[in-house]
Scaffold this active site. Structure first.
Site, PDB file in Angstrom:
ATOM      1  N   HIS A  16       7.757   1.846  -7.337  1.00 41.99           N
ATOM      2  CA  HIS A  16       8.469   0.594  -7.603  1.00 41.99           C
ATOM      3  C   HIS A  16       7.944  -0.561  -6.757  1.00 41.99           C
ATOM      4  O   HIS A  16       8.184  -1.727  -7.076  1.00 41.99           O
ATOM      5  CB  HIS A  16       9.981   0.775  -7.408  1.00 41.99           C
ATOM      6  N   ASP A  74       8.859   8.603  -8.097  1.00 42.17           N
ATOM      7  CA  ASP A  74       8.683   7.217  -7.671  1.00 42.17           C
ATOM      8  C   ASP A  74       7.600   7.097  -6.590  1.00 42.17           C
ATOM      9  O   ASP A  74       7.763   6.382  -5.609  1.00 42.17           O
ATOM     10  CB  ASP A  74      10.006   6.635  -7.158  1.00 42.17           C
ATOM     11  N   SER A  97      10.295   0.529   1.779  1.00 36.85           N
ATOM     12  CA  SER A  97       9.922   1.489   0.733  1.00 36.85           C
ATOM     13  C   SER A  97       8.428   1.796   0.793  1.00 36.85           C
ATOM     14  O   SER A  97       7.601   0.884   0.843  1.00 36.85           O
ATOM     15  CB  SER A  97      10.269   0.933  -0.648  1.00 36.85           C
TER      16      SER A  97
END
Length: 348
Positions: A101, A131, A203
């Site tokens: 993402h 992911d 992230s």
């Protein structure tokens, strides 16, 4: 020379020799951790600091900043957007793990190295189910994060999250493993839960143990809905993809261009009065139905491994290769039988 003076001189000389020998043989006395002859300047030794400096020194230089830019169409106008994230240098040849993402739909991706260099990254591949994405850069003198084949993690272990939250620069937050084996996707139940604080930009960064060894790729925080159905962040609940899963996905992407995950097409539950996994639903046309698995069957073992939890069961299936055959021992109406199921491929 009087006899007494001769005797005194010899005694002093002998004493000096013995003192010198003691200082040579017992170095602690020279460092002040033993006896001290300075009785007028006594001071208590300062206790040793509890620090993770060594762990960070080994791991932080392998965590990079990632800036991706994309063009979106908003009200018939092109709008340039920049996304922020982190990544982890996994190999000396320049492969980097991050979250999908972070770079999804990116027109270009720039990696900021800890030494100040900025290099363009190419996308090697991605996996929507976990992911994760793999980037490739060309640069010299890259520091690879410490890795071991199977880092053992336990609830309560101290962990450190390394990343670039809100683009303020590389930051370290500390917490513990709050839970392992947490489900955040349909197919994987082994995500690590921690209370080490993370924000936008974390992230794709590293979750390391107190020795600086990589144990996970930071992924997301827990979100819920308030009374007005608005999405809100929940403090203290954050997730990371476990190292062993992330490494397997990366290696498959590098070798094959994509990662594959197995699925059998059934759901299950636990009955405290029954050993094994109770089948609650079987997908029509799925591998489980084709093999003859039925609702209310009890799966006792898989490839001779006794099944005790849903996490264990679905993790074994997810890690199986599509096309691989699994041997299930099941109980149906009190009768034990074996069936073979050909693993299918999970879709995102």
């Amino acid at each position: 020379m009087p006899v007494w003076l001769h005797f005194l001189t010899k005694s002093v000389a002998l004493g000096l020799i013995i003192s010198a020998l003691i200082l040579v043989l017992v170095p602690e006395l020279r460092r002040g951790s033993g006896l001290s002859f300075d009785v007028f300047n006594r001071s208590e030794t300062e206790p040793q600091k509890q620090s993770y400096y060594d762990a960070i020194s080994r791991s932080a230089p392998a965590v990079v900043n990632i800036y991706s830019s994309s063009i979106d169409i908003v009200r018939r106008r092109q709008v340039s957007r920049t996304s922020l994230g982190s990544g982890v240098i996994m190999t000396e040849s320049g492969y980097i793990l991050t979250c999908w993402h972070v770079i999804q739909n990116a027109e270009s991706t720039i990696v900021g190295l800890p030494d100040g260099r900025r290099v363009t990254a190419e996308l090697a591949g991605y996996d929507e189910l976990t992911d994760l994405a793999v980037l490739k850069i060309s640069a010299d003198n890259l520091q690879v994060i410490p890795q071991i084949e199977d880092p053992q993690i336990r609830v309560g272990d101290v962990v450190l999250a390394i990343g670039n939250p809100l683009n303020i620069g590389q930051t370290i937050t500390q917490g513990i493993i709050s839970r392992s084996g947490h489900t955040i996707t349909q197919n994987f139940r082994e995500f690590i839960q921690t209370d080490a604080v993370m924000h936008e930009g974390n992230s794709g960064g590293a979750l390391v143990d107190s020795n600086g060894v990589l144990i996970g790729i930071n992924n997301a925080n827990f979100k819920t809905l308030d009374s007005q159905r608005r999405v809100i962040d929940v403090n203290g609940i954050f997730f990371a993809v476990p190292y062993t899963l992330a490494r397997r996905v990366m290696d498959e992407i590098i070798e094959n261009g994509k990662a594959t995950h197995g699925q059998l097409g059934f759901t299950g539950g636990i009955d405290p009065n029954v050993a094994g996994i109770v089948v609650t639903e079987v997908a029509t046309g799925g591998p489980a139905e084709v093999a003859g698995l039925q609702q209310y069957d009890i799966i006792l073992s898989m490839n001779q491994v006794e099944l005790e939890t849903l996490d264990q069961t679905f993790d074994m299936i997810a890690k199986s290769r599509p096309g691989e055959e699994l041997d299930l021992s099941i109980s149906r109406n009190g009768k034990v039988m074996n069936i073979k199921v050909t693993v299918g491929e999970a879709s995102s």
